[in-house]
Design an enzyme around this catalytic site. Structure first.
Site, PDB file in Angstrom:
ATOM      1  N   HIS A  81       3.308   4.597   6.236  1.00 42.02           N
ATOM      2  CA  HIS A  81       2.879   5.137   4.937  1.00 42.02           C
ATOM      3  C   HIS A  81       1.588   5.950   4.924  1.00 42.02           C
ATOM      4  O   HIS A  81       1.106   6.308   3.841  1.00 42.02           O
ATOM      5  CB  HIS A  81       2.829   4.018   3.893  1.00 42.02           C
ATOM      6  N   ASP A  92       0.819  -1.224   0.000  1.00 38.16           N
ATOM      7  CA  ASP A  92       0.000   0.000   0.000  1.00 38.16           C
ATOM      8  C   ASP A  92       0.846   1.264   0.000  1.00 38.16           C
ATOM      9  O   ASP A  92       0.406   2.295   0.485  1.00 38.16           O
ATOM     10  CB  ASP A  92      -0.910  -0.032   1.245  1.00 38.16           C
TER      11      ASP A  92
HETATM   12 ZN   LIG Z   1      -2.022   1.190   4.187  1.00 41.01          ZN
END
Ligand SMILES: [Zn+2]
Length: 1023
Positions: free
Chosen positions: A584, A377
């Site tokens: 992130h 991701d």
């Molecule tokens: Zn994530």
């Protein structure tokens, strides 16, 4: 035959959802409910149990519970009737869930007392896991559920950003307890639902004209025709029998194989704060372990050492269960990193430590390191990653994020990814295009259709389970996985670990399969705003990275041998505190207000402590007033300090009371704080500054209209253009804090509003022009500074930013013809197109660069440097630096307030050597200190090549006292370099990132000489 297929499909969907589904339970009995609201932040199980025993109040189903972010502990009690003995008995708990989005709203954790009474998390409760299986023995039931009132944040359309901070969330309860019941499940209906869902989903995913689709329709039609909803106990088994042949029809021998691996992507912070993620991990991990007993084929992979450490410290009984499952081979730790960090923004050394501390944790707790990096991701992957991964022990890499690209479809599912130095890593993008699959027909069919390597490969990976907010696989997913094992129309499905998947893939590659190659960065064609959003979080990270490097360097210098153990341990903890914030959704600036408040506080605390540690070390290295240089190059530059320096060099009194003078300091060394001679001077007129390198002039508004490289006698700016600040409406289509749209910059208008222009320092050592502006609700002070002997022009900004959905950029137009711009990344640089010729070029309208972006002709170039920005544009005829944004979701106060940053313009000759030196100097300011040592110490290490950069000088983590020097070739050349230290080097090894020797270098006369490949990263251990 008449075609009634659409009507029959509609009929089956309706029967399945509206008539069959509600009959899953044969009987239900209400549970008695008591509740206790935690007054503040979450409390441990034992504390809650004590409060439940004394302060619990009766609670009625239907009532609202807890303010936003509050916690209510529920106790549910009841009696399993005698006639339910031996049946499937469960509790059904519905906290008031919205039907979808597990992990993005209220969540519950079911607790058992555990062997020591200190509590054992049993399983999570979310909208797709409302059932808590119970023992089928008659008698009393007593269930405790820790319910968290986490607000939902609709991502698009409405905005609920105010819920993202305790200060603004209010106290209006968000959820009502909808159901609390004991239930007797009808297993035939449960399994019939799954059979029908699998066949119906598969049917709908197949081409309308496919034979299999037409046959499945008739099977389902017959089965539903056999159901009598008033006598479901008798007719459900009949319907199941009618579906058996359709489920038994196996896949063709050559069918593609999907290896399905259970997973729960848990964002370490995002639409919830770190403290809630700790509980998300407990809920999700408990659920995963408990289902492994019922489903022995179940495999689960889990990344992020930091999350395991939380569980180890706060839920020890659960941690033991995880260790058992790992030992059994059902649970595989993956990823090798401390957290799933952003990959664009952290420094190279930060990414190294993500792997070092991650791998060490996994090895120490579970007996093995990870072989794959798992970051499905993350918003883009720089080209230096392959060698970092491989040096960290990971020669495999999994992500899928590039499936979100807005412009171009990435051409491979499985490929060798080659980095800037040529290192390769076997990479897989699961073709299901998500890390949160749920094992349904559409995903199975799409996975096979979207797989781009059928020409040579027979296997792909499917990570399944509720993710982002956690949750993970459900029993329904595991049941469907069984049904998809071997069924015509779908790829075969096998549950396996990532290890098993890669082993199969590597066997294919080893057999000579033509594995495609992608060379260079994996640029992510969306979320470009994350290079700029929440600037204070990014700048705080950068500051901590710099201070960590300095602290390690000076403590390595002061320690003749091993570092004091308590200092080493503290530095490791400070590193981990910084690594955590590189998650992130934190460092990219895409989290709620709470998360960024936490990040800024963490950076503040870490930086303050590091300043103390640095001062302590330098005090023991230096003698009297001194100056310390943490950069890898000797410097002769003008600095400004309080008080009067010794020495006979020239000095200049500044308007703020400080004194400017020139100093000379060796690389990684210190020098007395003496004013030294300075051959150069800045000449100042009303509209210009000139030294021996640069002549800059401005107009009445303080706008820079000319920058001349004096030595090359060349104007940097195109004729008639000037350096300009621009502000543009910044309104992304979809994800506010994440996205920067291509058209935003074209809408920019020059920022005027000049209120004052003044030369505030007039040379000869340092000259500064101050320009003040006021625009919208904001004010901006811009200081343009030229120093004697310096080849760069600094532009410092102090901004009080009060805008709404605006982008502020500095555009430096350049009269340089370059088709590509060199952009600084971790351990090297990459070239980005300055034009939009192809769709791949056009997509790179905003790119990440760390300390510099450079436009060069073969003999001349101009770099734009920064000490705290990342987003750059190079397709507008120069270099544009994104200074600030002000998105309003998920944090409505994003970037409001004060910011400081310094940019610099640097003309230079051929190559990037000078750019590297000045970029390092701008980012490693000289430090004035006062020491008590007898004599100043010599540099801990000396490197004799300007194209080789050192990212870390430290003592070995094993306490041996060996010196670790991490360096890399930074220009893209084969280079020979020598390394020396003040202590005669006896042995020198090239190590992996974990400081384990891999090969030896020859040491001659106490000096190490080595040849580096272009951009090669070397971790040197010197004895
Ligand atoms: Zn994530």
């Amino acid at each position: 035959m008449h075609d009634d297929s659409t009507l029959v499909e509609q009929r089956i969907r309706r029967e399945l959802n509206d008539r069959l589904m509600p009959l899953m339970y044969r009987a239900k009995l209400p549970l008695t409910v008591e509740a206790w609201d935690t007054p503040g932040e979450p409390v441990p199980y034992t504390e809650a149990m004590a409060a439940l025993a004394t302060e619990a109040r009766p609670f009625i189903v239907g009532r609202r519970w807890s303010r936003p972010w509050g916690t209510t502990w529920f106790r549910f009690t009841g009696d399993v009737p005698a006639e339910w003995e031996g049946q499937s008995v469960e509790a059904v708990i519905d906290l008031g869930f919205h039907p979808d989005s597990a992990g993005f709203q209220a969540e519950g954790l079911v607790w058992a007392p555990g062997v020591d009474g200190r509590g054992l998390p049993v399983q999570g409760v979310h909208p797709r896991r409302t059932a808590v299986p119970l023992a089928a023995t008659p008698g009393p039931v007593d269930l405790v559920v820790e319910a968290a009132s986490n607000p939902a944040f609709p991502m698009v359309g409405t905005r609920a950003g105010h819920l993202g901070s305790l200060e603004t969330a209010g106290d209006q309860a968000l959820f009502s307890l909808r159901e609390a019941a004991l239930a007797w499940r009808n297993d035939d209906v449960f399994h019939l639902l799954l059979d029908a869902e699998v066949l119906f989903g598969l049917m709908m995913a197949l081409p309308r004209e496919a034979r299999r689709r037409k046959r499945l329709l008739r099977h389902l039609e017959r089965a539903f025709g056999a159901l009598d909803y008033t006598d479901i106990a008798r007719t459900a088994p009949v319907a199941r029998r009618l579906l058996e042949p359709a489920l038994a029809e196996g896949a063709a021998p050559s069918t593609h194989e999907v290896i399905a691996v259970g997973h729960a992507h848990i964002d370490t912070a995002w639409l919830w704060p770190l403290r809630e993620t700790v509980r998300k991990c407990a809920r999700t991990f408990a659920s995963a372990t408990v289902m492994m007993d019922d489903y022995p084929e179940y495999r689960f992979v889990c990344s992020q050492a930091a999350q395991y450490e939380w569980i180890e410290q706060r839920y020890p009984a659960l941690f033991e269960r995880i260790r058992e499952r790992v030992a059994r081979g059902q649970w595989q730790p993956v990823g090798g990193m401390w957290v799933e960090a952003d990959m664009n923004l952290p420094s190279g050394e930060s990414l190294v430590r993500q792997m070092v501390y991650g791998q060490r944790y996994f090895e120490s707790r579970f007996g093995a390191r990870c072989r794959e990096v798992w970051i499905p991701d993350v918003f883009g992957y720089p080209a230096s990653l392959p060698q970092i991964f491989v040096a960290g022990g990971c020669d495999r890499f999994v992500t899928q994020k590039l499936s979100w690209n807005k412009q171009n479809v990435f051409p491979h599912s499985t490929f060798w990814w080659h980095g800037i130095d040529g290192t390769r890593v076997l990479t897989h993008f699961p073709p299901v295009d998500t890390y949160n699959a749920s094992i349904v027909g559409s995903e199975m069919v799409f996975s096979e259709r979207n797989f781009k390597e059928h020409g040579w490969s027979d296997v792909s990976l499917m990570p399944f389970g509720f993710g982002n907010g956690g949750g993970g696989p459900t029993r329904e997913m595991l049941e469907r996985a069984r049904r998809f094992a071997d069924i015509d129309g779908s790829p075969r499905l096998r549950q396996g670990t990532t290890d098993e998947f890669f082993a199969q893939l590597e066997a294919e590659a080893a057999a000579g399969a033509p594995v495609p190659v992608w060379d260079g960065e994996l640029y992510f064609e969306t979320h470009r705003g994350t290079l700029t959003s929440q600037s204070r979080t990014k700048v705080g990270n950068r500051r901590c990275e710099r201070l960590l490097r300095e602290a390690e360097l000076w403590w390595a210098t002061v320690s003749h041998g091993a570092m004091p153990a308590e200092i080493a341990a503290e530095l490791e903890q400070l590193w981990k505190d910084v690594l955590l914030q590189q998650f992130h959704d934190i460092i990219p600036g895409s989290s709620i207000t709470w998360v960024h408040d936490d990040a800024e506080a963490a950076h503040e605390r870490v930086a303050a402590r590091l300043e103390e540690l640095i001062a302590q070390a330098l005090e023991r290295i230096t003698s009297g007033p001194s100056v310390a240089n943490a950069a890898g190059r000797a410097r002769h530059e003008v600095i400004a300090v309080d008080g009067a320096p010794a020495g006979d060099g020239p000095r200049q009194h500044l308007s703020d009371g400080r004194t400017a003078f020139a100093v000379e300091v060796p690389a990684f060394g210190t020098a007395p704080l003496h004013a030294s001679a300075c051959a150069d001077a800045v000449a100042v007129t009303e509209h210009s500054f000139t030294n021996s390198s640069i002549a800059v002039s401005w107009d009445l508004e303080g706008t820079i209209t000319s920058i001349i490289d004096v030595r090359a006698a060349r104007e940097l700016l195109p004729h008639g253009e000037h350096v300009r600040l621009e502000i543009a409406p910044d309104r992304p289509i979809e994800y506010d804090a994440w996205d920067l749209e291509a058209w935003t910059r074209g809408l920019g208008e020059e920022v005027g509003g000049v209120t004052d222009v003044q030369v505030v320092e007039a040379g000869p050592l340092l000259a500064t022009l101050r320009v003040q502006r006021s625009f919208g609700g904001s004010t901006l002070v811009q200081e343009i500074t030229l120093r004697a002997g310096s080849p760069r022009l600094d532009i410092a900004f102090e901004i009080d930013w009060r805008e709404d959905e605006q982008l502020l950029t500095l555009m430096v137009p350049l009269d340089v013809r370059a088709r590509e711009a060199a952009c600084d990344i971790q351990f090297g640089h990459v070239m980005r197109p300055t034009h939009a010729s192809t769709s791949w070029d056009a997509a790179k309208f905003e790119v990440c660069a760390h300390r510099f972006v450079d436009l060069s002709e073969p003999g001349f170039g101009v770099a734009v440097l920064n000490d705290g920005r990342y987003g750059h544009g190079v397709q507008d005829g120069g270099v544009r630096v994104s200074l600030l944004r002000s998105a309003r979701f998920p944090s409505p106060v994003q970037d409001v307030g004060r910011h400081r940053v310094t940019l610099a313009i640097l003309p230079h000759g051929p190559g990037l050597t000078d750019v590297l030196a000045e970029a390092e100097a701008l980012n490693e300011p000289l430090r004035a200190v006062t020491g008590t040592a007898e004599k100043a110490d010599v540099p801990a290490v000396t490197i004799d090549h300007p194209g080789v950069q050192v990212s870390s000088v430290k003592r070995a983590d094993d306490g041996s006292g060996d010196l670790i020097v991490r360096l890399h070739e930074a220009l893209g050349n084969h280079t020979t370099v020598t390394v020396r230290t003040p202590w005669r080097i006896a042995e020198a090894d090239a190590c992996n990132l974990l400081e384990e020797p891999q090969r030896s270098f020859e040491v001659s006369d106490g000096i190490v000489a080595m040849t580096l490949r272009p951009f090669e990263l070397v971790t040197l251990r010197l004895r």
